[in-house]
Design an enzyme around this catalytic site. Sequence first.
Site, PDB file in Angstrom:
ATOM      1  N   SER A  76      53.371  43.017  43.525  1.00 38.63           N
ATOM      2  CA  SER A  76      52.209  42.151  43.342  1.00 38.63           C
ATOM      3  C   SER A  76      51.001  42.946  42.847  1.00 38.63           C
ATOM      4  O   SER A  76      50.860  44.134  43.131  1.00 38.63           O
ATOM      5  CB  SER A  76      51.842  41.468  44.653  1.00 38.63           C
ATOM      6  OG  SER A  76      52.981  40.926  45.276  1.00 38.63           O
ATOM      7  N   GLN A  77      50.126  42.232  42.151  1.00 40.06           N
ATOM      8  CA  GLN A  77      48.845  42.790  41.691  1.00 40.06           C
ATOM      9  C   GLN A  77      48.063  43.299  42.917  1.00 40.06           C
ATOM     10  O   GLN A  77      48.039  42.638  43.953  1.00 40.06           O
ATOM     11  CB  GLN A  77      48.092  41.642  41.020  1.00 40.06           C
ATOM     12  CG  GLN A  77      46.754  41.987  40.458  1.00 40.06           C
ATOM     13  CD  GLN A  77      45.947  40.718  40.162  1.00 40.06           C
ATOM     14  OE1 GLN A  77      46.370  39.608  40.491  1.00 40.06           O
ATOM     15  NE2 GLN A  77      44.803  40.899  39.549  1.00 40.06           N
TER      16      GLN A  77
END
Length: 226
Positions: A76-77
């Site tokens: 994930s970012q």
Amino acid sequence: MGHGADFLGRLWGGGAGDQASRRAEMLDRLRRGGVHDERVLAAMADVPREAFVIEGDELEAYADRALSIGHGQTISQPLMVGVIVQALQLQPGERVLDVGTGSGYQAAVIAACAGRVVSVERIEELAWSARARLDRMGIDVEVVAADGSAGLDGRGPFDAIAVGAAAPRPPLSLIRALADGGRLVVPVTVGDEGERLLRIRRQGRHCEMEDLGPCRFVRLVGREGY
Ligand code: SAH
């Protein structure tokens, strides 16, 4: 030929100093993006994200985006990890379920903020490599290879549950797996509005739901997923 230190640094994934400054830039972006919980920021300053990306992507590890980790999945970012972990409102010693281990990065950040962490991943190869990586790094997370969309049989209740993949609706079994006062943070697809990050807090027999804003995740696949 005389390749300089810069070339070697790039070859080996950037010098340690470069990674430290990339990490500092990531922390600035997290603060600007609304992550203010000092424990979450300290955890993300501590956990070396470059150890969770696929080989060759180390220089991109602190970039402001999700990165491929194979099997059609992503780490994930950083901002999404910060927002999710902050939204869990973790206290030391709490029991946490992390659904969608992926690389294990978010589980490692949670482990730095809480007590016992169980992380569940449906793709066996990802679960195995995340488990090996976390063990190697001495990070105390139990990784289970299973469909975690409906929780884990015989486990729980949990003080907090984080879901790192978007669900078609709030997963009821995960709400049921919350302890009284427990928080579930889950991206949910809401009609035409796209994915919204929701926080559902269980208070006795009631629960209250808050919309924390738009987000973008891979799909939660399984019993209470797609
Ligand atoms: N937070 C992770 C990235 C998550 S990507 C990280 O920091 O790296 C979402 C992950 O959820 C993917 O690895 C995907 O395989 C997994 N996933 C999707 N549906 C799932 C389910 N029902 N149970 C467990 N894992 C699931």
